[in-house]
Design an enzyme around this catalytic site. Structure first.
Site, PDB file in Angstrom:
ATOM      1  CD  GLU A  35      -2.602  -1.104   2.842  1.00 49.10           C
ATOM      2  OE1 GLU A  35      -2.474  -0.237   3.414  1.00 49.10           O
ATOM      3  OE2 GLU A  35      -3.438  -2.032   2.912  1.00 49.10           O
ATOM      4  CG  PHE A  78      -4.363   1.508   7.042  1.00 43.70           C
ATOM      5  CD1 PHE A  78      -4.181   1.030   8.090  1.00 43.70           C
ATOM      6  CD2 PHE A  78      -3.971   3.017   7.069  1.00 43.70           C
ATOM      7  CE1 PHE A  78      -3.497   1.292   9.155  1.00 43.70           C
ATOM      8  CE2 PHE A  78      -3.365   3.296   8.300  1.00 43.70           C
ATOM      9  CZ  PHE A  78      -3.163   2.503   9.335  1.00 43.70           C
ATOM     10  CE  LYS A  94       9.260   2.248   9.992  1.00 47.93           C
ATOM     11  NZ  LYS A  94       8.962   3.185  11.355  1.00 47.93           N
ATOM     12  CD  GLU A 123      -0.918   8.062   8.615  1.00 44.25           C
ATOM     13  OE1 GLU A 123      -1.211   7.023   9.232  1.00 44.25           O
ATOM     14  OE2 GLU A 123       0.159   8.652   8.374  1.00 44.25           O
ATOM     15  CE  LYS A 155       5.419   4.703   6.944  1.00 44.96           C
ATOM     16  NZ  LYS A 155       5.153   5.917   7.480  1.00 44.96           N
ATOM     17  NE  ARG A 179      -2.313   2.896  12.985  1.00 43.35           N
ATOM     18  CZ  ARG A 179      -1.485   1.704  12.800  1.00 43.35           C
ATOM     19  NH1 ARG A 179      -0.394   2.164  12.970  1.00 43.35           N
ATOM     20  NH2 ARG A 179      -1.821   0.617  13.050  1.00 43.35           N
ATOM     21  NE  ARG A 236       2.907   5.625  16.103  1.00 43.78           N
ATOM     22  CZ  ARG A 236       3.716   5.357  15.535  1.00 43.78           C
ATOM     23  NH1 ARG A 236       3.542   5.502  14.090  1.00 43.78           N
ATOM     24  NH2 ARG A 236       5.066   4.481  15.751  1.00 43.78           N
ATOM     25  NE  ARG A 256       8.359  -0.435  16.498  1.00 42.23           N
ATOM     26  CZ  ARG A 256       7.793   0.530  16.100  1.00 42.23           C
ATOM     27  NH1 ARG A 256       7.646   0.616  14.658  1.00 42.23           N
ATOM     28  NH2 ARG A 256       7.429   1.585  16.862  1.00 42.23           N
TER      29      ARG A 256
HETATM   30  P1  AMP Z   1       6.171   5.063  11.223  1.00 46.03           P
HETATM   31  O1  AMP Z   1       5.548   6.075  11.781  1.00 46.03           O
HETATM   32  O2  AMP Z   1       7.296   5.744  10.360  1.00 46.03           O
HETATM   33  O3  AMP Z   1       6.742   3.785  12.017  1.00 46.03           O
HETATM   34  O4  AMP Z   1       5.044   4.245  10.135  1.00 46.03           O
HETATM   35  C1  AMP Z   1       4.068   3.649  10.383  1.00 46.03           C
HETATM   36  C2  AMP Z   1       2.979   4.647  10.631  1.00 46.03           C
HETATM   37  O5  AMP Z   1       2.595   4.910   8.992  1.00 46.03           O
HETATM   38  C3  AMP Z   1       1.611   4.036  10.855  1.00 46.03           C
HETATM   39  O6  AMP Z   1       1.352   4.146  12.171  1.00 46.03           O
HETATM   40  C4  AMP Z   1       0.591   4.823  10.205  1.00 46.03           C
HETATM   41  O7  AMP Z   1       0.336   6.170  10.999  1.00 46.03           O
HETATM   42  C5  AMP Z   1       1.202   5.238   9.010  1.00 46.03           C
HETATM   43  N1  AMP Z   1       0.724   4.761   7.660  1.00 46.03           N
HETATM   44  C6  AMP Z   1       0.781   5.273   6.580  1.00 46.03           C
HETATM   45  N2  AMP Z   1       0.069   4.572   5.545  1.00 46.03           N
HETATM   46  C7  AMP Z   1      -0.200   3.381   5.823  1.00 46.03           C
HETATM   47  C8  AMP Z   1      -0.787   2.269   5.565  1.00 46.03           C
HETATM   48  N3  AMP Z   1      -1.271   2.180   4.168  1.00 46.03           N
HETATM   49  N4  AMP Z   1      -0.919   1.185   6.286  1.00 46.03           N
HETATM   50  C9  AMP Z   1      -0.532   1.281   7.605  1.00 46.03           C
HETATM   51  N5  AMP Z   1       0.139   2.361   8.368  1.00 46.03           N
HETATM   52  C10 AMP Z   1       0.130   3.389   7.377  1.00 46.03           C
END
Ligand code: AMP
Length: 587
Positions: free
Chosen positions: A271, A365, A447, A324, A273, A278, A294, A441
């Site tokens: 998907e 999502f 990601k 998101e 990102k 969140r 979050r 996690r």
């Molecule tokens: P990070 O904040 O870099 O750890 O990345 C994780 C975060 O990406 C999640 O907590 C979501 O807020 C965000 N996110 C953005 N797009 C998506 C998606 N398609 N699926 C899940 N999380 C997503």
């Protein structure tokens, strides 16, 4: 329970900084708390009267506390304020002035934790005329019936300044020690500040059970109560409730597409990102919508637009969706980085204007709960299908996250470019068969933010290995090339190669290639003719005086052998390295 009992525990906790000792103190205390007191005591123990997801605030400023202290003790505000200036802490001031006062009057009823809890909660609930006086009364009532040491903690709790250093991890462990201590045969020794358990596996099983129950309730009182009354079965029976946020599932990080696939399996749902924030959206049976971040903050009031999107476009009487919210430019409709909309999260006034000036699109999502049933144990592909059937998509309002089922690296690269071109951070890889694991996690979601440009570098030196690698050249000095055809060192690489030939490019194969090229040796190190070109990945390019190129690679790893299609003169140039270095420091 008498408040003084809890205060004793606060005092003990304040005397130590050691986490295990704090855990022990709490676990012993937990055994004494009756079921009726559990809710108050557990929250007060954490220095609060509302769970962390509850938007209500006690909202008492220091000024009002001064007035309340004055009302309770008859001492003038000026005098108390002077003390405060000297002490710097209103809790300590309360303790000392209540002490002097107590010697004079010496009458007090015993305070209960329930009384303290009720009065403090009421502070948050009062509204309208005469509120200030009523608040002063509520605080003064507690202070007049408290012992000096109790007043210290009452004041600190009201002002939100209880810092007893008990984190969620310690609370969780304490519940396990208190209610499953016998089963795991736990022994804590204060002198050595360590614990012994009979079987780590069993211990972990109880830790997981408590953690999972907490992840969906965010209330230790409920978890402790279930553990105390019904043990493991009680914990397993705890399930999420609409209106109470659950801890969100978190993502692991992958540096390469291969690594991402390795974690989530092939094919995977991949998907966009999105670079937003969140939002966990709840719809209660009565039609009420609640939104949480979050970190489980209730942001329903700040996002009336999102509430509307969910109300109008998601079918169902009750559900929890994961999404998101991404800001976009009103005029160009292009996505904006998170910073641009982040100010909406804390905003308390002019909310409608904010939602017009900084509009967001909700990208849904996941779905965690639907029509009275938890979906966390359903596979992701099924949850996604359900989402597709209940969300009516309306671009720039509410859409499903852009998703493809992919198993080929080339297709990922194309999709990645599409994501980045549309203003997104990168991609999310999701395992099709996996459940939703709150708060964890785990490798169900990965990601992937950068396709790192690799470098093609020439091997100019190597080093004989040690131990079982003694017969192999196992660490390679690598170089780029400058405009005069000179090879300039940029680091050493030894990871990425395999020990067995059948697994891919191996140390043995590299040794076979390099051995005939050896020019000279010094101890374990050899210089080789610059012939062999390898593709090298890395985390980052850094400035470095240690190598003749002036640069070094952070976490370099061998990706492939390039000798078939590249000679040394076609290696990556110093100019290219400089360009990549400048590019990476821009964002
Ligand atoms: P990070 O904040 O870099 O750890 O990345 C994780 C975060 O990406 C999640 O907590 C979501 O807020 C965000 N996110 C953005 N797009 C998506 C998606 N398609 N699926 C899940 N999380 C997503």
């Amino acid at each position: 329970m008498e408040y003084s009992k809890l205060v004793e525990v606060y005092e003990q906790l304040n005397k130590t900084t050691k986490r295990l000792e704090k855990t022990h103190i709490i676990s012993e205390f937990l055994k004494e708390i009756g079921i009726d007191d559990m809710e108050y005591v557990m929250l007060l123990l954490e220095g609060r009267v509302f769970p962390n997801y509850d938007a209500r605030e006690i909202g008492i400023a220091s000024r009002l506390m001064l007035k309340s202290l004055s009302a309770a003790t008859g001492i003038s505000i000026e005098k108390i304020e002077n003390e405060w200036k000297k002490e710097g802490d209103l809790g300590l001031v309360a303790e000392s002035i209540v002490k002097t006062k107590k010697q004079a009057t010496l009458h007090s009823t015993k305070l209960t934790t329930k009384k303290v809890f009720d009065n403090i909660r009421k502070l948050a609930e009062l509204e309208g005329e005469g509120t200030v006086e009523r608040k002063i009364q509520l605080i003064a009532e507690l202070l007049t019936s408290s012992k000096p040491i109790e007043s210290k903690y009452i004041v600190k709790t009201i002002l939100g300044e209880m810092r007893i250093g008990v984190g969620e991890g310690a609370m969780r462990d304490a519940i396990v020690w208190a209610f499953f201590g016998n089963k795991i045969g736990i022994k804590y020794t204060k002198e050595g500040n360590n614990i012994e358990v009979e079987d780590r596996g069993v211990y972990n099983k109880y830790l997981d059970a408590v953690q999972s129950a907490y992840d969906v309730t965010n209330e230790f009182a409920e978890v402790a109560e279930a553990a105390k009354l019904r043990g493991l079965v009680g914990l397993k029976g705890i399930s999420m409730r609409i209106g109470v946020p659950i801890q969100v599932m978190l993502a692991l990080k992958a540096d390469t597409i291969e690594e991402a696939f390795e974690t989530v399996g092939k094919p995977a749902a991949i998907e966009f990102k999105y670079d937003g924030f969140r939002i966990q959206g709840h719809k209660e049976e009565r039609g009420n919508i609640k939104l949480f971040t979050r970190r489980l903050e209730d942001v329903t009031r700040q996002f009336p637009d999102v509430v509307e999107f969910i109300k109008k476009n998601v079918k169902g009487k009750s559900f929890i969706i994961d999404s998101e919210a991404v800001g976009y430019d009103k005029k160009t409709e292009k996505y904006l980085p998170f910073q641009n909309v982040s100010q909406r999260i804390k905003r308390k006034y002019e909310i409608d204007k904010m939602s017009k000036d900084f509009p967001v699109e909700l990208n849904v999502f996941d779905i965690i709960y639907y029509e009275g049933k938890s979906l966390i144990n359903e596979p992701f592909e099924k949850r996604r299908k359900l989402l597709e059937s209940i969300v009516k998509q309306q671009p720039k309002k509410i859409v499903l996250s852009k998703s493809r089922i992919i198993s080929d690296k080339k297709d990922v690269e194309i999709f990645f470019k599409e994501a980045v071109d549309a203003g997104n951070e990168g991609l999310m890889f999701k395992s099709l068969k996996s459940p939703y694991k709150p708060g964890a996690r785990v490798g169900y979601m990965v990601k992937f933010k950068h396709i790192m440009e690799t470098l093609d570098l020439v091997v100019v030196g190597a080093e004989w290995g040690e131990g079982k690698r003694a017969k192999w050249l196992s660490s390679y000095t690598i170089a780029c090339i400058d405009e005069n055809g000179k090879f300039l060192e940029i680091g050493k690489v030894s990871t990425g190669l395999k020990e067995k030939e059948e697994e891919g490019l191996s140390f043995m194969e590299m040794t076979k290639l390099l051995k005939p090229l050896i020019i000279s040796d010094k101890g374990k190190e050899v210089n080789v003719h610059p012939k062999i070109v390898i593709e090298v990945g890395y985390e980052e390019i850094q400035n470095s005086p240690s190598y003749s190129s002036g640069y070094a690679l952070r976490f370099p790893r061998v990706v492939s052998l390039r000798t078939m299609d590249k000679g040394p003169e076609q290696a990556s140039t110093l100019g290219y390295v400089k360009k990549l270095y400048a590019g990476q420091n821009k964002s």
